[in-house]
Design an enzyme around this catalytic site. Structure first.
Site, PDB file in Angstrom:
ATOM      1  N   ASP A  36       0.833  -1.198   0.000  1.00  0.00           N
ATOM      2  CA  ASP A  36       0.000   0.000   0.000  1.00  0.00           C
ATOM      3  C   ASP A  36       0.868   1.249   0.000  1.00  0.00           C
ATOM      4  OD1 ASP A  36      -2.760  -1.120   2.105  1.00  0.00           O
ATOM      5  OD2 ASP A  36      -2.028  -1.729   0.140  1.00  0.00           O
ATOM      6  N   TYR A  39       1.995   2.009  -3.421  1.00  0.00           N
ATOM      7  CA  TYR A  39       0.849   2.497  -4.189  1.00  0.00           C
ATOM      8  C   TYR A  39       0.576   3.968  -3.849  1.00  0.00           C
ATOM      9  CZ  TYR A  39      -3.936   2.800  -5.933  1.00  0.00           C
ATOM     10  OH  TYR A  39      -5.073   3.184  -6.597  1.00  0.00           O
ATOM     11  N   ASP A  40       0.518   4.258  -2.546  1.00  0.00           N
ATOM     12  CA  ASP A  40       0.280   5.633  -2.106  1.00  0.00           C
ATOM     13  C   ASP A  40       1.323   6.576  -2.685  1.00  0.00           C
ATOM     14  OD1 ASP A  40      -1.901   4.937  -0.615  1.00  0.00           O
ATOM     15  OD2 ASP A  40      -0.802   4.738   1.266  1.00  0.00           O
ATOM     16  N   LEU A  86     -10.573   7.941   2.142  1.00  0.00           N
ATOM     17  CA  LEU A  86     -10.010   9.024   2.953  1.00  0.00           C
ATOM     18  C   LEU A  86      -8.732   9.547   2.321  1.00  0.00           C
ATOM     19  CD1 LEU A  86     -10.320   7.374   6.472  1.00  0.00           C
ATOM     20  CD2 LEU A  86     -11.529   9.418   5.707  1.00  0.00           C
ATOM     21  N   GLU A 116      -9.882   7.717  15.752  1.00  0.00           N
ATOM     22  CA  GLU A 116     -10.198   6.284  15.851  1.00  0.00           C
ATOM     23  C   GLU A 116      -9.112   5.485  15.149  1.00  0.00           C
ATOM     24  OE1 GLU A 116     -13.738   5.924  13.488  1.00  0.00           O
ATOM     25  OE2 GLU A 116     -14.656   7.615  14.504  1.00  0.00           O
ATOM     26  N   LYS A 118      -7.541   3.091  12.477  1.00  0.00           N
ATOM     27  CA  LYS A 118      -7.930   2.752  11.104  1.00  0.00           C
ATOM     28  C   LYS A 118      -7.606   1.279  10.894  1.00  0.00           C
ATOM     29  CE  LYS A 118      -7.449   4.176   6.310  1.00  0.00           C
ATOM     30  NZ  LYS A 118      -7.094   2.882   5.728  1.00  0.00           N
ATOM     31  N   ASP A 120      -7.246  -2.218   9.106  1.00  0.00           N
ATOM     32  CA  ASP A 120      -6.900  -2.585   7.734  1.00  0.00           C
ATOM     33  C   ASP A 120      -7.777  -3.755   7.298  1.00  0.00           C
ATOM     34  OD1 ASP A 120      -5.676  -2.462   5.359  1.00  0.00           O
ATOM     35  OD2 ASP A 120      -3.822  -3.431   5.982  1.00  0.00           O
ATOM     36  N   ARG A 139     -18.041  -2.043  -0.488  1.00  0.00           N
ATOM     37  CA  ARG A 139     -17.985  -0.687  -1.019  1.00  0.00           C
ATOM     38  C   ARG A 139     -18.018  -0.701  -2.550  1.00  0.00           C
ATOM     39  NH1 ARG A 139     -13.131   3.526   0.036  1.00  0.00           N
ATOM     40  NH2 ARG A 139     -12.098   2.510  -1.691  1.00  0.00           N
ATOM     41  N   GLU A 174     -15.840  -1.457   9.132  1.00  0.00           N
ATOM     42  CA  GLU A 174     -14.722  -2.165   8.522  1.00  0.00           C
ATOM     43  C   GLU A 174     -14.781  -3.631   8.946  1.00  0.00           C
ATOM     44  OE1 GLU A 174     -12.971  -0.340   6.544  1.00  0.00           O
ATOM     45  OE2 GLU A 174     -10.983  -1.244   6.307  1.00  0.00           O
ATOM     46  N   TYR A 226     -18.090   2.343  12.246  1.00  0.00           N
ATOM     47  CA  TYR A 226     -17.546   3.669  12.558  1.00  0.00           C
ATOM     48  C   TYR A 226     -18.383   4.846  12.058  1.00  0.00           C
ATOM     49  CZ  TYR A 226     -15.701   2.923   7.852  1.00  0.00           C
ATOM     50  OH  TYR A 226     -15.578   2.643   6.518  1.00  0.00           O
ATOM     51  N   LYS A 289     -11.333  12.784  12.575  1.00  0.00           N
ATOM     52  CA  LYS A 289     -12.580  13.309  11.998  1.00  0.00           C
ATOM     53  C   LYS A 289     -13.027  14.558  12.746  1.00  0.00           C
ATOM     54  CE  LYS A 289     -14.081   8.628  10.988  1.00  0.00           C
ATOM     55  NZ  LYS A 289     -14.982   7.517  11.289  1.00  0.00           N
ATOM     56  N   LYS A 313      -1.440   7.864   8.289  1.00  0.00           N
ATOM     57  CA  LYS A 313      -0.947   6.522   7.973  1.00  0.00           C
ATOM     58  C   LYS A 313       0.394   6.252   8.651  1.00  0.00           C
ATOM     59  CE  LYS A 313      -2.800   4.071   4.688  1.00  0.00           C
ATOM     60  NZ  LYS A 313      -3.181   4.405   3.400  1.00  0.00           N
ATOM     61  N   CYS A 407      14.974 -35.731   3.449  1.00  0.00           N
ATOM     62  CA  CYS A 407      14.108 -35.104   4.443  1.00  0.00           C
ATOM     63  C   CYS A 407      14.887 -34.904   5.746  1.00  0.00           C
ATOM     64  CB  CYS A 407      12.886 -35.983   4.701  1.00  0.00           C
ATOM     65  SG  CYS A 407      11.899 -35.442   6.104  1.00  0.00           S
ATOM     66  N   CYS A 410      13.340 -37.438   8.531  1.00  0.00           N
ATOM     67  CA  CYS A 410      13.451 -38.898   8.510  1.00  0.00           C
ATOM     68  C   CYS A 410      14.506 -39.417   7.539  1.00  0.00           C
ATOM     69  CB  CYS A 410      12.096 -39.515   8.183  1.00  0.00           C
ATOM     70  SG  CYS A 410      11.587 -39.180   6.495  1.00  0.00           S
ATOM     71  N   CYS A 425       8.788 -34.569   1.112  1.00  0.00           N
ATOM     72  CA  CYS A 425       9.306 -35.837   1.604  1.00  0.00           C
ATOM     73  C   CYS A 425       8.377 -36.945   1.107  1.00  0.00           C
ATOM     74  CB  CYS A 425       9.316 -35.825   3.133  1.00  0.00           C
ATOM     75  SG  CYS A 425       9.616 -37.440   3.849  1.00  0.00           S
ATOM     76  N   CYS A 430       6.751 -40.459   7.715  1.00  0.00           N
ATOM     77  CA  CYS A 430       7.686 -39.442   8.228  1.00  0.00           C
ATOM     78  C   CYS A 430       7.122 -38.826   9.522  1.00  0.00           C
ATOM     79  CB  CYS A 430       7.889 -38.362   7.168  1.00  0.00           C
ATOM     80  SG  CYS A 430       8.828 -36.951   7.773  1.00  0.00           S
TER      81      CYS A 430
END
Ligand code: IVH
Length: 667
Positions: A36, A39-40, A86, A116, A118, A120, A139, A174, A226, A289, A313, A407, A410, A425, A430
């Site tokens: 994220d 991406y942001d 947001l 509050e 947030k 995920d 959503r 959420e 929320y 908020k 964030k 393995c 064993c 294995c 085993c």
């Protein structure tokens, strides 16, 4: 033309394209490949460029929309008011900018803020009519979401009836998966060779979009509410009052804090940062908020987000450490999982000294060597993983690692099947496999034998009391009571749980057997198709492949499982012990649609997807999620998806809504 503008245009185009590709992965197929944070970062770079060169900003830029679209499989729901996202703040300065903008717009009025956590997870909307839960949705793209009512109803904290009558109420919250459930789910998926969820958010999204609510129910989702999207009959004037009201109505509301000014908010945010790691769920920031609803209304919203709220964030938690060694763990299916042992380092709230390296390809691709300095991170704040090696810090004495050919538990030969990442294995007996197999056999989603924790199991195995899962049913009181820390009461409880597990459904038993690639869903499908385990054991590969959703990989794994003499013996013992191997009677054999397989696509006008499915099942038919040669009818509503094309290609009869009503005798 100015060179800078030309360069900016190229960058804007490249960024927009890349962001759109990530939007698709994230929103449409639940399979994101970047964090994220990354991406942001891209969005912010794009926003900055567009601000700098307004003439280059396109109305179709990814900065101009909320993102995503509903996926086929659920009916769509139009939200009463858009579900927005947001804006983000990444540091104190950006919080102060937000406060300045707010106060300026409100002509310097006094502003109080509510803060509050947030969570995920995944934004959902819940609608109540006359105090009763009537519908829940994702959503989606903000305007329209998917009707996931049945799945939301499986979340125990979602009230089905409000504690007080309210004529109409839409609440928002959420839905999320706890860190614990996420870790367990991924562990199980790694064993069965299913793709892992990158973080709890994706796991929650994938789970809420399960077409089968029973699977949703088994995966431990939860919900915090929320806010209110729409209401008739209640009249709060302040967000903190809204939260109190929601609590009174019976919703699960997270902690919230009311502050008098931004200085207090900032102090709280900075102090709170490290607390998030103590919570049982992933929190990626705090939401701030404006508390007064009157002020919120005056501030309004931009295209994408309200002007009265912002998400502060937290930075992703990463750390650098050294790989001391790489060792191998043997799982239930015999998969050898390489694990890095590292210099202990603090990351995301705990000291980490191990990280899974998944498989040998991952090690080779990242070129991870013993002695390397590596960058680590916790996936969704939970599972430590090595993101990359820092090659500049190499001294030359790092050692390249390779997968052992035997393995480690064993000493048997290991093999890597074609097309698989895991090395396994080959020894059926085993001890490492037996251990993991017993843990799986007795866990909550399989035979649910409580009281058989690792400490007890270790003693039982060490005492040679059991050699396979079926031996659990011949454990005796005298043997168990002689074990350490096993009083008469715990022994009785354990034996009671073992006894009770004999009555479990066939699907639980099939899942419990630990057949490779047969997860919970496949087990359920098999139990619906076959009357008993004995009949399933005789199924041929081609019969199995003909079942919708059972692919060649699963089919061949099932056949080879039952071809092994040792597995057949275990099943014989289970049967002799009285473990149920028969499917529940569905009373469907005589229904007017008995034996008919339906596939539903597109939205029907008068029925939700769930209702249509229930009608078919009530009449003895089955609903499958993909069209194949064994499909009898495809029911196509509005905007049908690719299943419609497939039905045409395969020549399967296609019914419209009227046809569906006729065949189900409703017309
Ligand atoms: S308020 C206009 N409060 O964060 C949106 N959102 O981009 C108002 N989220 O997926 C959202 N915890 O579901 C709000 N305490 C909280 C939240 C929260 C998590 C999610 C929200 C959405 C994303 C916002």
């Amino acid at each position: 033309m100015n060179k800078d503008i030309e360069r900016a245009r190229e960058r804007i185009e490249a960024l927009s394209e890349e962001i759109e590709a990530h939007n698709y992965r994230y929103y449409v197929i639940d399979d994101p490949v970047i964090s994220d944070a990354r991406y942001d970062q891209m969005i912010r770079e794009l926003e900055k460029l567009e601000k700098q060169y307004p003439s280059l900003a396109s109305p179709y830029s990814p900065t101009q929309r909320v993102g995503g679209r509903p996926r086929e499989g659920f009916a769509t729901v139009r939200h009463l008011s858009p579900m927005m996202s947001l804006a983000n703040a990444f540091d104190e300065g950006e919080l102060r900018d937000f406060d300045r903008r707010v106060r300026q717009a409100l002509l310097d009025e006094h502003v109080r803020y509510v803060v509050e956590p947030k969570i995920d997870g995944l934004a959902v909307s819940l609608f109540y009519e006359n105090g009763l839960f009537s519908r829940g949705a994702t959503r989606g793209d903000g305007e329209t979401g998917e009707d996931i009512s049945e799945n939301l109803k499986t979340i125990r904290s979602v009230p089905l009836r409000l504690r007080r009558m309210v004529p109409a109420l839409e609440v928002r919250g959420e839905a999320y998966m706890s860190k614990d459930s996420f870790a367990k789910l991924n562990e199980a998926r790694e064993e069965t060779g299913e793709p892992l969820f990158a973080n709890p958010r994706n796991a929650a999204a994938g789970t809420l979009r399960q077409l089968d609510p029973r699977i949703t129910a088994s995966r431990g989702l939860n919900l915090f509410v929320y806010g209110i999207g729409y209401n008739e009959g209640v009249d709060p004037s302040d967000h903190s009052e809204v939260l109190k009201l929601l609590k009174e109505l019976g919703f699960r509301v997270n902690e919230f804090h009311l502050f008098d000014n931004m200085d207090e908010v900032i102090k709280f945010c900075l102090d709170w940062k490290s607390r998030r790691f103590d919570l049982p769920y992933a929190v990626d920031g705090l939401v701030i908020k404006v508390s007064s609803l009157g002020q919120q209304q005056r501030l309004g919203a931009t295209m994408k987000s309200p002007r009265w709220a912002i998400a502060y964030k937290f930075p992703p938690e990463q750390a650098v450490t050294t790989v001391k060694n790489i060792f191998v763990r043997v799982g239930r299916t015999g998969a050898l999982t390489p694990t890095a042992e590292m210099e202990p380092v603090r990351v995301a709230g705990t000291t980490v000294s191990r990280a899974t390296l998944h498989n040998e390809d991952n090690i080779r691709e990242k070129d991870i060597r013993i002695g390397d300095r590596v960058l680590i991170q916790k996936a969704g704040d939970i599972i430590p993983e090595v993101i990359a090696v820092l090659p500049d810090e190499r001294k030359g004495n790092e050692k390249v690692w390779s997968m052992p050919s035997e393995c480690p538990s064993c000493g048997s030969r290991v093999v890597r099947a074609e097309g698989e990442a895991a090395v396994r294995c080959t020894n059926m007996a085993c001890p490492a496999k037996l251990w993991e197999g017993l843990i799986h056999f007795s866990s909550r989603n399989t035979m649910d034998i409580t009281g058989l924790g690792p400490a007890v199991l270790a003693q039982i195995l060490a005492g040679g009391l059991i050699h396979d899962p079926a031996d659990l049913y011949s454990l005796r009181y005298e043997d168990l009571v002689a074990l350490e820390r096993m009083g008469p009461k715990s022994v009785q409880n354990l034996l009671g749980a073992v006894e009770a597990s004999k009555k479990n459904s066939l699907s639980r038993l099939i899942f419990a057997l630990g057949i490779r690639h047969v997860g919970e869903r496949a087990a359920k499908i098999l139990a619906e198709r076959y009357e008993s385990l004995e009949i399933l054991m005789g199924a041929k590969e081609e019969d199995l492949i003909a079942i919708p959703e059972i692919g060649p990989k699963i089919a061949s794994s099932i056949v080879s499982f039952f071809a092994q003499e040792q597995n057949v013996q275990v099943i014989d013992k289970l049967v002799k012990a009285g473990v149920n191997t028969r499917a529940e009677k569905k009373g469907s054999g005589s229904g007017m649609l008995a034996g008919k397989v339906f596939v539903l696509t597109g939205a029907l006008e008068n029925f939700s997807r769930q209702e249509a499915q229930e009608i078919v099942e009530r009449l003895g038919g089955k609903v499958s999620s993909s069209a194949s040669r064994s499909t009898d009818y495809v029911v196509a509503g509005d905007k049908p998806g690719s299943k419609y094309d497939k039905a045409l290609a395969l020549g399967i009869p296609i019914l419209d809504e009227k046809g569906f009503r006729e065949i189900t005798g409703m017309d």
